[in-house]
Design a protein around this motif. Structure first.
Motif, short mmCIF file in Angstrom:
data_model
loop_
_atom_site.label_atom_id
_atom_site.label_comp_id
_atom_site.label_asym_id
_atom_site.label_seq_id
_atom_site.Cartn_x
_atom_site.Cartn_y
_atom_site.Cartn_z
N VAL A 89 15.06 52.49 92.15
CA VAL A 89 13.87 51.66 92.36
C VAL A 89 13.66 50.71 91.18
O VAL A 89 13.41 49.51 91.35
N GLY A 90 13.80 51.24 89.97
CA GLY A 90 13.65 50.40 88.79
C GLY A 90 14.70 49.30 88.73
O GLY A 90 14.40 48.16 88.34
N ALA A 91 15.93 49.62 89.13
CA ALA A 91 17.00 48.63 89.11
C ALA A 91 16.80 47.56 90.18
O ALA A 91 17.00 46.37 89.94
N LEU A 92 16.38 47.98 91.37
CA LEU A 92 16.20 47.04 92.48
C LEU A 92 15.03 46.08 92.22
O LEU A 92 14.97 44.99 92.80
N ARG A 93 14.10 46.50 91.38
CA ARG A 93 12.94 45.65 91.07
C ARG A 93 13.22 44.69 89.93
O ARG A 93 12.33 43.97 89.48
N SER A 94 14.45 44.68 89.44
CA SER A 94 14.81 43.80 88.34
C SER A 94 14.59 42.34 88.72
O SER A 94 14.92 41.92 89.82
N LEU A 190 23.38 41.90 88.95
CA LEU A 190 24.22 43.07 88.68
C LEU A 190 23.35 44.31 88.58
O LEU A 190 23.73 45.39 89.05
N ASP A 191 22.17 44.16 87.97
CA ASP A 191 21.23 45.27 87.87
C ASP A 191 20.83 45.75 89.26
O ASP A 191 20.78 46.95 89.54
N ARG A 192 20.54 44.80 90.14
CA ARG A 192 20.17 45.15 91.51
C ARG A 192 21.34 45.81 92.25
O ARG A 192 21.15 46.73 93.05
N PHE A 193 22.54 45.31 91.99
CA PHE A 193 23.72 45.90 92.61
C PHE A 193 23.87 47.36 92.19
O PHE A 193 24.21 48.23 93.00
N MET A 194 23.62 47.63 90.89
CA MET A 194 23.69 49.01 90.41
C MET A 194 22.63 49.86 91.10
O MET A 194 22.81 51.04 91.34
N GLY A 195 21.48 49.23 91.43
CA GLY A 195 20.44 49.94 92.17
C GLY A 195 20.93 50.35 93.55
O GLY A 195 20.69 51.47 94.01
N VAL A 196 21.64 49.44 94.22
CA VAL A 196 22.21 49.74 95.54
C VAL A 196 23.24 50.87 95.42
O VAL A 196 23.29 51.78 96.26
N VAL A 197 24.05 50.82 94.35
CA VAL A 197 25.04 51.87 94.12
C VAL A 197 24.36 53.23 93.94
O VAL A 197 24.80 54.25 94.50
N LEU A 198 23.26 53.25 93.19
CA LEU A 198 22.53 54.49 92.97
C LEU A 198 21.95 55.03 94.26
O LEU A 198 21.94 56.24 94.51
#
Length: 208
Positions: A89-94, A190-198
């Motif tokens: 959630v934190g990553a996707l809100r970047s 890239l931060d959001r992409f890592m959120g999708v990965v998580l």
């Protein structure tokens, strides 16, 4: 020298495991890109310390209990999935303003404190059931039952240190000026992409 071949086998197996993309990799990439090198280094140390948790219960045989007790293993899976979703959630809100590309790779203003990064790194690894399975197989298939506990403890310390150093190196490489310039002001993607990965890792944990 008696346990040298055993140690080399463990080191090689660990190298393959730690280099494989997973929750640890995702969180370090995210911290490196979004919060800078210093915070990512603290998270890396936390990941390394998380290894000691797995080593501790493996030494006393709890890893076998966890694996052979379905409700306990499932509980760990769901806790891990919930925590990964929290990080996601934190990553996707970047947002664009959060990108570290325009700020020094060594330090930046961030809402994540070193202590929080350390704890998040520890929990990410400590709650990872895949790590539980890895250490279960490691301590049953690769380490002789007659190997002294002190030697097994040494193996565990090595694995923790090696893991921490590996992710510290990754943190450094991802936050070098060349990588930051390559990412530019699009680091938040890239931060959001890592959120999708998580999110994908969390879903996989509860569906397998």
């Amino acid at each position: 020298m008696e346990y040298l071949s055993e140690f080399i086998t463990i080191a090689l197996v660990h190298l393959v495991a730690v280099a494989s993309p997973g929750p640890d990799f995702a969180i370090i990439v995210r911290y490196s890109v979004n919060h800078g090198r210093r915070i990512a280094m603290y998270a890396s140390v936390g990941v390394g310390l998380g290894i000691l948790l797995h080593v501790a219960y493996s030494l006393v045989g709890l890893s076998v209990v966890i694996k052979t007790t379905p409700w306990l293993y499932n509980t760990i899976c769901y806790l891990s999935a919930a925590y990964l979703l929290y990080l996601a959630v934190g990553a996707l809100r970047s947002k664009p303003g959060n990108s570290s590309a325009n700020i020094s790779t060594d330090s930046k203003v961030t809402s994540v404190t070193p202590k929080k990064a350390l704890i998040n790194g520890f929990l990410t690894n400590g709650l990872n059931p895949k790590a539980t399975l890895f250490f279960l197989s490691l301590f049953t298939a690769f380490i002789n039952v007659d190997t002294p506990t002190a030697v097994k403890a040494f193996y565990g310390i090595y694995l923790a240190v090696a893991t921490g150093l590996w992710f510290c190196m990754l943190s450094y490489l991802l936050s070098t000026s060349g990588v930051v310039n390559l990412i530019g002001d699009k680091g938040y993607w890239l931060d959001r992409f890592m959120g999708v990965v998580l999110v994908g890792l969390a879903v996989r944990l509860v569906t397998l």
